[in-house]
Design a protein around this motif. Structure first.
Motif, PDB file in Angstrom:
ATOM      1  N   LYS A 173      24.415  67.610  -0.218  1.00 31.02           N
ATOM      2  CA  LYS A 173      25.459  66.928   0.554  1.00 31.02           C
ATOM      3  C   LYS A 173      24.904  65.663   1.219  1.00 31.02           C
ATOM      4  CE  LYS A 173      29.333  68.908   3.009  1.00 31.02           C
ATOM      5  NZ  LYS A 173      29.809  69.990   3.826  1.00 31.02           N
ATOM      6  N   THR A 174      23.669  65.750   1.700  1.00 35.17           N
ATOM      7  CA  THR A 174      23.018  64.589   2.313  1.00 35.17           C
ATOM      8  C   THR A 174      22.863  63.469   1.290  1.00 35.17           C
ATOM      9  OG1 THR A 174      21.859  65.966   3.918  1.00 35.17           O
ATOM     10  CG2 THR A 174      20.925  63.784   3.488  1.00 35.17           C
ATOM     11  N   VAL A 221      32.592  65.917   1.181  1.00 35.05           N
ATOM     12  CA  VAL A 221      32.171  64.717   1.903  1.00 35.05           C
ATOM     13  C   VAL A 221      33.304  63.697   1.958  1.00 35.05           C
ATOM     14  CG1 VAL A 221      30.552  62.773   1.924  1.00 35.05           C
ATOM     15  CG2 VAL A 221      29.727  65.072   1.373  1.00 35.05           C
ATOM     16  N   LYS A 242      22.977  71.837   1.404  1.00 38.08           N
ATOM     17  CA  LYS A 242      22.861  70.907   2.537  1.00 38.08           C
ATOM     18  C   LYS A 242      22.150  69.624   2.097  1.00 38.08           C
ATOM     19  CE  LYS A 242      21.139  70.469   7.216  1.00 38.08           C
ATOM     20  NZ  LYS A 242      20.336  71.023   8.285  1.00 38.08           N
ATOM     21  N   GLU A 243      21.039  69.764   1.365  1.00 42.13           N
ATOM     22  CA  GLU A 243      20.318  68.577   0.879  1.00 42.13           C
ATOM     23  C   GLU A 243      21.173  67.792  -0.109  1.00 42.13           C
ATOM     24  OE1 GLU A 243      15.716  69.316   0.347  1.00 42.13           O
ATOM     25  OE2 GLU A 243      16.851  71.093  -0.282  1.00 42.13           O
ATOM     26  N   SER A 300      26.214  61.896   0.592  1.00 37.03           N
ATOM     27  CA  SER A 300      26.582  61.020   1.716  1.00 37.03           C
ATOM     28  C   SER A 300      25.836  59.693   1.638  1.00 37.03           C
ATOM     29  CB  SER A 300      26.291  61.711   3.047  1.00 37.03           C
ATOM     30  OG  SER A 300      27.118  62.833   3.210  1.00 37.03           O
ATOM     31  N   GLU A 301      24.547  59.735   1.283  1.00 37.46           N
ATOM     32  CA  GLU A 301      23.761  58.500   1.129  1.00 37.46           C
ATOM     33  C   GLU A 301      24.312  57.646  -0.003  1.00 37.46           C
ATOM     34  OE1 GLU A 301      19.544  59.215   0.774  1.00 37.46           O
ATOM     35  OE2 GLU A 301      19.529  60.455   2.600  1.00 37.46           O
TER      36      GLU A 301
END
Length: 134
Positions: A120-121, A28, A117-118, A124-125
């Motif tokens: 990484k989300t 990220v 994927k979750e 990012s948040e």
């Protein structure tokens, strides 16, 4: 005033979870420094030294010796550390535990995800969170 997150301290006792977090953080934003601690005691010792304070702390609740809740309360009692935002990232996801963590000063509580994927989300948040000037 908002600033960019440059340094995260991660308190996580599981080397596999550290490895996943570290790799996904690097994907990220590879410029963020990550300092890892396998116990809350080591994290607190490092922070009390005060030489390289992080912009943000990511804390697991299920830690050996001192648990994450006790660590969070201890952090928020320290006048020189209470300004550092704390994010909980844990498998412990009971409403009572979440409420206690938020009341103790956690900025956000995430359940550890099962997919990259979750994860990484969530990272990012976390990196998008506003962080106050020190």
């Amino acid at each position: 005033m908002k600033r960019t997150i440059k340094h995260i301290c991660l308190a996580e006792d599981d080397p596999d979870d550290f490895y996943i977090f570290s790799n996904l953080l690097h994907e990220v934003d590879s410029s963020v420094k990550l300092t890892w601690f396998q116990t809350c005691e080591d994290l607190l010792r490092y922070l009390k030294n005060g030489s390289d304070l992080p912009c943000l702390i990511v804390l697991d609740m299920n830690m050996p010796k001192m648990d994450g809740q006790t660590c969070l309360v201890t952090l928020k009692k320290e006048i020189t550390l209470r300004h550092i935002p704390v994010i909980i990232l844990s498998t412990a996801f009971k409403p009572g535990a979440i409420d206690l963590a938020i009341e103790a000063g956690a900025n956000k509580y995430y359940q550890k995800p099962y997919s990259p994927k979750e994860f990484k989300t969530i990272i990012s948040e976390i990196l998008a969170m506003p962080v106050a000037e020190q």
